[in-house]
Design a protein around this motif. Structure first.
Motif, short mmCIF file in Angstrom:
data_model
loop_
_atom_site.label_atom_id
_atom_site.label_comp_id
_atom_site.label_asym_id
_atom_site.label_seq_id
_atom_site.Cartn_x
_atom_site.Cartn_y
_atom_site.Cartn_z
N VAL A 149 19.69 13.19 0.65
CA VAL A 149 18.60 12.32 1.11
C VAL A 149 18.16 11.40 -0.02
O VAL A 149 18.05 11.81 -1.18
CB VAL A 149 17.40 13.16 1.60
N TYR A 150 17.90 10.14 0.34
CA TYR A 150 17.43 9.14 -0.62
C TYR A 150 16.14 8.52 -0.12
O TYR A 150 16.12 7.87 0.94
CB TYR A 150 18.48 8.03 -0.81
N ASN A 151 15.04 8.71 -0.85
CA ASN A 151 13.77 8.06 -0.51
C ASN A 151 13.74 6.66 -1.13
O ASN A 151 13.57 6.51 -2.34
CB ASN A 151 12.59 8.87 -1.02
N CYS A 152 13.93 5.66 -0.29
CA CYS A 152 14.01 4.27 -0.76
C CYS A 152 12.61 3.66 -0.72
O CYS A 152 12.21 3.03 0.26
CB CYS A 152 14.98 3.49 0.14
N CYS A 153 11.87 3.85 -1.80
CA CYS A 153 10.45 3.51 -1.83
C CYS A 153 10.07 2.89 -3.18
O CYS A 153 10.81 3.01 -4.15
CB CYS A 153 9.61 4.76 -1.58
N SER A 154 8.90 2.28 -3.23
CA SER A 154 8.45 1.63 -4.46
C SER A 154 7.21 2.26 -5.07
O SER A 154 6.89 2.04 -6.23
CB SER A 154 8.17 0.15 -4.19
N GLY A 155 6.48 3.05 -4.28
CA GLY A 155 5.16 3.52 -4.68
C GLY A 155 5.12 4.38 -5.92
O GLY A 155 4.12 4.36 -6.66
N LEU A 156 6.17 5.14 -6.18
CA LEU A 156 6.17 6.02 -7.35
C LEU A 156 6.47 5.27 -8.64
O LEU A 156 5.83 5.49 -9.67
CB LEU A 156 7.21 7.14 -7.14
N ARG A 157 7.43 4.35 -8.59
CA ARG A 157 7.92 3.68 -9.80
C ARG A 157 7.25 2.33 -10.07
O ARG A 157 7.19 1.88 -11.22
CB ARG A 157 9.43 3.46 -9.69
N ASN A 158 6.77 1.68 -9.01
CA ASN A 158 6.21 0.33 -9.18
C ASN A 158 5.11 0.11 -8.15
O ASN A 158 5.25 -0.72 -7.24
CB ASN A 158 7.32 -0.71 -9.03
N PRO A 159 4.01 0.86 -8.25
CA PRO A 159 2.99 0.83 -7.19
C PRO A 159 2.18 -0.46 -7.18
O PRO A 159 1.95 -1.09 -8.21
CB PRO A 159 2.11 2.03 -7.54
N ILE A 160 1.75 -0.82 -5.97
CA ILE A 160 0.81 -1.93 -5.78
C ILE A 160 -0.09 -1.54 -4.61
O ILE A 160 0.40 -1.06 -3.59
CB ILE A 160 1.54 -3.27 -5.51
N ASP A 161 -1.40 -1.68 -4.79
CA ASP A 161 -2.31 -1.22 -3.73
C ASP A 161 -2.40 -2.24 -2.60
O ASP A 161 -2.07 -3.42 -2.77
CB ASP A 161 -3.70 -0.88 -4.28
N VAL A 162 -2.84 -1.78 -1.45
CA VAL A 162 -2.80 -2.61 -0.24
C VAL A 162 -3.72 -3.83 -0.35
O VAL A 162 -3.40 -4.92 0.14
CB VAL A 162 -3.14 -1.76 1.01
N SER A 163 -4.87 -3.69 -1.00
CA SER A 163 -5.77 -4.86 -1.16
C SER A 163 -5.11 -5.94 -2.01
O SER A 163 -5.21 -7.13 -1.70
CB SER A 163 -7.09 -4.42 -1.82
N THR A 164 -4.42 -5.53 -3.07
CA THR A 164 -3.73 -6.50 -3.91
C THR A 164 -2.61 -7.18 -3.14
O THR A 164 -2.41 -8.39 -3.27
CB THR A 164 -3.16 -5.81 -5.16
N VAL A 165 -1.88 -6.42 -2.33
CA VAL A 165 -0.82 -7.01 -1.50
C VAL A 165 -1.39 -8.09 -0.60
O VAL A 165 -0.90 -9.23 -0.57
CB VAL A 165 -0.13 -5.93 -0.64
N MET A 166 -2.44 -7.75 0.13
CA MET A 166 -2.98 -8.70 1.11
C MET A 166 -3.60 -9.92 0.45
O MET A 166 -3.39 -11.06 0.89
CB MET A 166 -4.00 -8.00 2.01
#
Length: 462
Positions: free
Chosen positions: A314-331
């Motif tokens: 299984v491969y978790n293809c995600c960004s939150g652990l290594r390069n997080p950005i919060d939802v307010s900053t995204v929007m």
């Protein structure tokens, strides 16, 4: 020098084990006409030019024949660089008429014979991403076809590698999600029997704190893969798939996806108050990162098989652990680039996206900043003989944003040691060609291209 010699020299020059692995092999892709599937097929054509054929499962619709659908597909802007460099490669895309919900996936005997004889790698990408489906519908379209496809794989002469594309959110009844298949608690046979009996009272027990039937049906499919596929296989779990970071075009998007619609509504000033925790890491992943990981995972599955290491990885293809950005900053970063929508915005000054975790405070802000202005505008429309539409539009946007609220109110941690390990095992050339290293993502320019992609690719009425 012969063409074959040139191709071999090119492979040695680039020193690419992954390209060499795909050379001379045919693949079968479900969901190829979707957003991720299109990028996957394009990348295989562009970077693995020695690939034999790419068979893609296509469903005939009431509106379009198979011929019309494949023509529209091949004319996608996603294939521009393939056509510009070597248009003959497009002939390697071969449509297979079928339907995931039919017996044997609706594939004809002649097409099935071809697949059984030629295919060496199977990518099961197809899924119906609707959160509010009935459990029966979700299982019938997202779980049972996986069983059928695995049964077909077992008959294939070339003993294919099998890659299943799941979702990082398939097991969000856990807060920390490891790279393993989780038990769903209830045996598959019991679930099928219950669905056949039309007994929906056990829904909450089945879902086991998952927010919707989509995530549950994907978790069930993972169990199917681990139970039924006794050869080397892989499950790739992407988080929230957004526009491409590089390939085939920076910011490329297609189709109608929930998150880009919310971003467009925010950029247009139509949805600026949201129920959620703005500090939660919003796990966004570029679509080309996902496609590259899928391609590399098939290569590693073959490497494992050569070493006698079978089973599902299984491969978790995600960004939150290594390069997080919060939802307010995204929007709010997206809103900074609302200029790409030109005059299709509600205000001259740049607005600010505000999230409130407290539901009462959110409702108060929403009523003040959205409901009252919409009602005033509708009243003006009514007085001037035009059709009131703002409250109806607001209602549609509220329903759209509500399906994403669960993921902005809960923080999840997706472990990714298998993904990092795969990156380390790849040759430097392959790491560059099939890059999926999320630590290299620069969020500001990526989100700028994301907004540009939404503005250029979406054409619907809010």
């Amino acid at each position: 020098m012969s063409a074959n010699t040139m191709e071999t020299d090119e492979q040695f020059t680039y020193n690419s084990p992954i390209v060499n692995f795909y050379s001379g092999k045919s693949v079968f892709v479900t969901g190829a006409t979707g957003f991720l599937g299109t990028v996957l097929v394009e990348k295989l054509l562009f970077s693995c030019k020695g690939i034999n054929n790419i068979y893609i499962l296509i469903k005939q619709t009431e509106d379009l024949t198979i011929e019309a659908r494949i023509l529209n597909y091949l004319n996608s802007k996603a294939f521009h660089r393939v056509k510009n460099t070597n248009p003959e490669l497009m002939k390697k895309i071969i449509p297979i008429c079928g339907n995931l919900e039919d017996k044997n996936l609706g594939i004809s005997d002649s097409d099935m014979k071809t697949l059984l004889e030629e295919v060496s790698i199977v990518f099961h990408v197809a899924a119906k991403l609707i959160f509010k489906m009935s459990l029966t519908a979700a299982v019938n379209i997202n779980t049972k076809p996986t069983e059928q496809l695995i049964a077909i794989c077992k008959k294939m002469r070339r003993n294919p590698i099998f890659i299943y594309v799941s979702s990082a959110y398939s097991n969000v009844n856990e807060q920390i999600i490891d790279e393993k298949v989780y038990s769903t608690g209830v045996p598959l046979e019991t679930i099928y029997d219950t669905l056949d009996a039309k007994n929906t009272r056990l829904m909450d027990i089945f879902l086991d704190k998952r927010p919707n039937t989509y995530t549950y049906s994907k978790a069930l499919a993972e169990v199917v893969v681990e139970k039924e596929f006794d050869e080397s296989a892989a499950i790739v779990r992407p988080s929230i798939i957004a526009s491409s970071i590089r390939e085939p075009i920076p910011g490329w998007l297609s189709g109608s996806h929930g998150f880009p619609r919310v971003v467009e509504a925010a950029c247009k000033g139509l949805l600026l108050r949201w129920h959620g925790d703005g500090t939660v890491a919003f796990d966004v992943i570029p679509v080309d990162h996902v496609a590259n990981l899928i391609i590399a995972a098939a290569w590693e599955s073959n490497e494992r098989r050569l070493m006698g290491n079978k089973g599902v990885k299984v491969y978790n293809c995600c960004s939150g652990l290594r390069n997080p950005i919060d939802v307010s900053t995204v929007m709010n970063t997206c809103i900074k680039y609302r200029k790409y929508f030109g005059t299709r915005t509600m205000s001259i000054i740049t607005p600010r996206f505000i999230m409130k975790k407290n539901y009462f405070l959110y409702k108060l802000l929403y009523f003040t900043y959205h409901t009252i202005p919409a009602a005033i505008i509708d009243g003006f429309f009514w007085l001037t003989g035009r059709t009131p539409m703002m409250l109806n539009t607001l209602h549609k946007l509220r329903k759209l944003s509500s399906v994403l609220e669960y993921f902005t109110l809960h923080q999840f941690l997706f472990l990714d040691s298998n993904v990092r390990g795969l990156l380390r095992r790849m040759e430097s050339t392959d790491r560059q060609t099939f890059n999926f290293d999320v630590t290299e993502i620069e969020w500001e320019p990526y989100l700028q291209n994301f907004v540009r992609g939404i503005a250029n690719n979406y054409n619907y009425s809010m």
